[in-house]
Design a protein around this motif. Sequence first.
Motif, mmCIF file in Angstrom:
data_model
loop_
_atom_site.group_PDB
_atom_site.id
_atom_site.type_symbol
_atom_site.label_atom_id
_atom_site.label_comp_id
_atom_site.label_asym_id
_atom_site.label_seq_id
_atom_site.Cartn_x
_atom_site.Cartn_y
_atom_site.Cartn_z
ATOM 1 N N ALA A 1 11.630 32.690 18.119
ATOM 2 C CA ALA A 1 11.361 31.283 17.788
ATOM 3 C C ALA A 1 11.875 30.942 16.394
ATOM 4 N N GLN B 1 3.289 40.416 20.014
ATOM 5 C CA GLN B 1 3.860 39.761 18.834
ATOM 6 C C GLN B 1 3.807 40.712 17.636
ATOM 7 N N GLN C 1 9.726 30.533 23.738
ATOM 8 C CA GLN C 1 10.318 31.775 23.258
ATOM 9 C C GLN C 1 9.372 32.939 23.533
ATOM 10 N N THR D 1 8.934 35.665 21.697
ATOM 11 C CA THR D 1 8.341 36.211 20.473
ATOM 12 C C THR D 1 8.514 35.221 19.331
ATOM 13 N N PHE D 2 7.736 35.435 18.270
ATOM 14 C CA PHE D 2 7.873 34.590 17.086
ATOM 15 C C PHE D 2 9.214 34.837 16.390
ATOM 16 N N VAL E 1 5.789 29.689 21.385
ATOM 17 C CA VAL E 1 5.807 31.088 21.830
ATOM 18 C C VAL E 1 4.855 31.217 23.014
#
Length: 637
Positions: free
Chosen positions: A318, A478, A312, A314-315, A117
């Motif tokens: 991802a 996030q 990516q 954002t998590f 991320v």
Amino acid sequence: MTENSQPPVESNKRGNIFLKILKKVNFFGRVKNITENNFEEKKNIDELLVESLNTKRLPSLRQMKYLPRFLSKKEKIIMRFSVSAIIICLILIGYIFLKNNLVDKPAYGGTYTENLVGYPQNINPLYAQLNEVDRDLSKLVFAGLLKEDASGQLIVDLAKEWFVDEAKTKYTFKLKEGVEWPDGEKFTSGDVLFTIEAIQNPDYKSPLRASWTGVQASIIDEYTVQFSLPAAYDSFLTNLTVGILPVHLWQDIFPENAELAELNVKPVGLGPYKFDSFVKDKQGFIKSYTLVRNEKYHQRKPYLEEITFKFQPTFEAAVESLKNKNSDGLSYLPQNLKDQLETRKDLNYYFLSLPQYTAIFFNQSKNNALADKKVRQALNLSISKEKILTEVLNGQGQIIDGPILPGMPGYEERGGETFNVEEAKKLLAEAGWKKKEIANSAGATATTTEIETDGNGLSKFLYKDGQELAIQLTTTNQPQSAAIGELIQKYWQSVGVRVTLANVDISKIQKDIITERNFEALMFGEILGSDLDLYPFWHSSAAASQGLNIGGFRNESADKLLEAIRKETNQDQKASKLKDLQKIIKDELPAIFLYNPNYTYVVANKIKGITIEKIFSPSDRLNNINDWYIKSKKGFK
């Protein structure tokens, strides 16, 4: 003697001679007691002659094929059964031997893909400390004099050996000879000297500069370097894990332009992997980055041929990518997203502790209200850290009240929850912050677009000298960070502080916010590293824009303690000094310490050879990547 009696005598004489020969020879090479009297009883002379002429103990294969002619039917059945039993026993013995001694061994080849991320900015040891993605890539591309193994212990890398004098102020390193850069240039002491001097040069603006203050690097010969310290520094060896830069490529780049150099995105190092390619999106962000095995690597080459990192925003993105099998791993899995991976059964989860604290750092120069210690104390008391841990982190972490983390010398268990709204309101009142009366003489609430009311004729938020108590809280965009930010906004507004949230893209937080100190209150995580050294994070020398002292904390007593802690070798004394330092920081409150998070790493189970025992930084999960493999071959133990 008559004429007729002579021939038998001659014949007997020849027979006597032959009998003497037979007495000396037999099939087994032993002398047989064959006498003239019992010869006829034991064997026919023809058989004995054949036996005497056969010098081999066992019959040949050619002879064996005639054996069935001499066996009875019963003997043939017994023989076939015996031979079959022997063959079966040999097969079983062979199977057991192979089962116990033949194992899968790593083979070269295979590609691993991992989601990160964020985005790479400066894949350069001088700047990688500022960006987690850069740290990961630098870990694989560059090599230092020393490195950490899977258990976190320091071992040689580019160094062959080192020596320390009795005063622990001179460190002499012998370098490995025959090491080459990927372009064929020879690695020498000049590369080491250039790297250290670049870190120390303020024009390069390296955040590592504070860790090298007062250290003098010098060349003894082509493969020997020496470091002279102004005083003993207990954790100095950890500094030598920094990646070495190639002087022949960097020497013509002006220090002021170093951060703009192409070598920061197409790096050249001595690590196990080297740059191959990257792909950018339409906006110019690097979306994927591929490394290939460095065939000139100075140690055993890694088994994996290629590693690709996919970046990516954002998590959530991802995790979705990993869920759909577009990658083999994820650098960090937030606990609130773990359930989304339930459908993928081929994943291994590694739960690790990390020397990191997440805190709210105050920039007192950006907001005058934050310069008042009572305001900072009130903000601290108004936050329920327990709820942050349970509601957002699912209990995955530990609450902290200062920079000393569990496992560090001087760490003490916290006394209990500090959450106290009434005490927070009292402190704000003592600091002169009060609600403003906004009702008219008739008791009706005045209509205004500038002041929000609490419905009781008073302002919703506190005022002092006509100025509203307002704070902007900055964090990354996030979900986990945003959720914590919203909780803190709720807590602070409950005591009369107007809070606006600024959720910044994770790729911009370092450059636009931290480096420029462009924030009032910043929620951010700092990783201490393997030496657990607080000096770079809290010493006043690191308070400049490129330093790691994010809040700009300056305290003379704290500086002296930090300097003394670095020199202290006695663990009890070090613990005592760290406790004193923590008292100063907790009293001055340049930051509100929230929690020490747990770290979860996720990798597909097709990746073998992963042994992660201890990490001091997220990039340490890659410490033994040379041993990772996908392909295998059979071999003996």
